[in-house]
Design an enzyme around this catalytic site. Sequence first.
Site, short mmCIF file in Angstrom:
data_model
loop_
_atom_site.label_atom_id
_atom_site.label_comp_id
_atom_site.label_asym_id
_atom_site.label_seq_id
_atom_site.Cartn_x
_atom_site.Cartn_y
_atom_site.Cartn_z
CB CYS A 164 -0.96 -0.04 1.17
SG CYS A 164 -1.91 -1.57 1.10
CG HIS A 304 -1.75 4.46 5.34
ND1 HIS A 304 -1.75 4.32 3.97
CD2 HIS A 304 -1.79 3.19 5.84
CE1 HIS A 304 -1.79 3.03 3.66
NE2 HIS A 304 -1.82 2.32 4.78
CD GLU A 315 -1.61 7.80 9.27
OE1 GLU A 315 -2.57 7.01 9.15
OE2 GLU A 315 -1.23 8.57 8.37
CG HIS A 341 -6.41 0.48 1.61
ND1 HIS A 341 -5.50 1.11 0.79
CD2 HIS A 341 -5.71 0.04 2.68
CE1 HIS A 341 -4.29 1.03 1.35
NE2 HIS A 341 -4.40 0.39 2.50
CG PHE A 400 -0.06 -5.83 4.61
CD1 PHE A 400 -0.44 -4.97 5.63
CD2 PHE A 400 -0.95 -6.83 4.21
CE1 PHE A 400 -1.68 -5.10 6.24
CE2 PHE A 400 -2.19 -6.96 4.82
CZ PHE A 400 -2.56 -6.09 5.83
#
Lengths: 412, 79
Positions: A164, A304, A315, A341, A400
């Site tokens: 991502c 994010h 975050e 996403h 990831f």
Amino acid sequence: MTEQRVVVTGLGTINPLGNNVSDTWKNLISGVSGIDHITLFDASDLPVTFAGEVKDFDANDYLGKQNARKLDRSGHLSIFAAEEAIKDAGFDINKQLGEEFGIIFGTGIGGIGATEDAVRVYENRGSKRISPLAITQLMPNSSTGQVAIKYGIKGPSLTITTACAASANAIGEAKRMIEHNIVDKVLVGGTESGTTSMTIGAFAQIKALSKQNNEPQKACKPFDVNRDGFVMAEGSTALILESEESAIKREAKIYGYVSGYGSTTDAYHITAPSEGGEGALRAMKQAIVDADIEVKSIDYINAHGTSTPANDKNETIAIKSLMGELAYQVPISSTKSMTGHLLGGGGAFEAMVSLLSLKNNKIAPTINLNDMDEDCDLNYTPNLSIDHNIDTAMSNSFGFGGHNAVLVFEKS
Amino acid sequence: MEVNEVFEKVKGLFVEELGIDSEKITMDAKLEEDLEIDSLGIVEVVMAFEDEFEIEIDDEELTDVGTVGQAVNLLHSKL
């Protein structure tokens, strides 16, 4: 040779909120959700039955059936988004862009749909019936190669697959290419089309996805106490990065500078973020140093903000560690609340959002944020867009594998 | 099966499976130049022929096949 400053001169996109930049922006600032029940295949047997799908797009109409069938859906979306960006930057899509242009695409899982189809054929009919197009559709660099062929891009090329963070890394690496005078224009893209049965099933198995099947539009709620995972989405976004010198010489429209890039690795866990967002924090710091700005200059953070319990909490801690008291003032938002996403396409999409925010002095909201988590206590621009003067924006992308990519954009 | 029946079936496959314009498909049409079927497309064409006509085609048999007509004649000889 002196280091070049890097600007963005073209944008293009196709995503759950719109099939061009202006519709997408309109929906972003209106707080519209692009998420809905899955229509691309029968998802009724899956634990998750909704996603952010691209709408009203027929690849056969767009490319002609003979060409369209050679590409996976991710390739179709990439070519579509690239066309808008190339035109927007003032180039002719019917002429080869040539050796002066580089190309970098980011993707998480490439043509995963083609992989799934080929495995089904193999299991049911044997190896002799596997499509000869399977390999060229499923390889992660398919979009890079197909877009390069379509528009005649002959400079350096790369495909980045840092999950991502992929297309944020793509923008950062393109920035470095231009700064180092390797090439003065790069078409950067980020594409994902992994809203397929096995892939959604597999993400659901690792408890990464929201299971709020009854209310798809409300499922993605970054920073909310009731968030329960991210929502799969598909789309492609393309940007034309260019040296400022080249852009000025050809009197191109400029959206803003790509002025900072940070790239770090957690080296901690393959899916979970490191404690307190340690890796993310280092990436943010690097990007700020690279941009040669102070923390207090940041006017907006496109988070994010995936809507997973772990990301949003860590975050938030990382942003507090970076900014101290200022963290409570700076407007932050997660546009994933509206798009879902986009995985490997997220970095490029959110770079576009950051640049449009700079240009319009407007911040798109985090929708579905009604009940804030006590661990998430910053200003996430809940539910309604705001007017806000923005000279500097930061965009976070984490993947990831423990990949962190952070970009800083400034007004030109 | 007559040659023209084989041709009609081949034409149907090209239109349905490969998305080629039916007007372009004549006995004289060159597979690569006129119909823009590349090396990957040829593999698809062979697979489609094998399924449609329930035959097997070896790679060696394809060496001299460059036009629709040559493909039709090959298929006709195997039926």
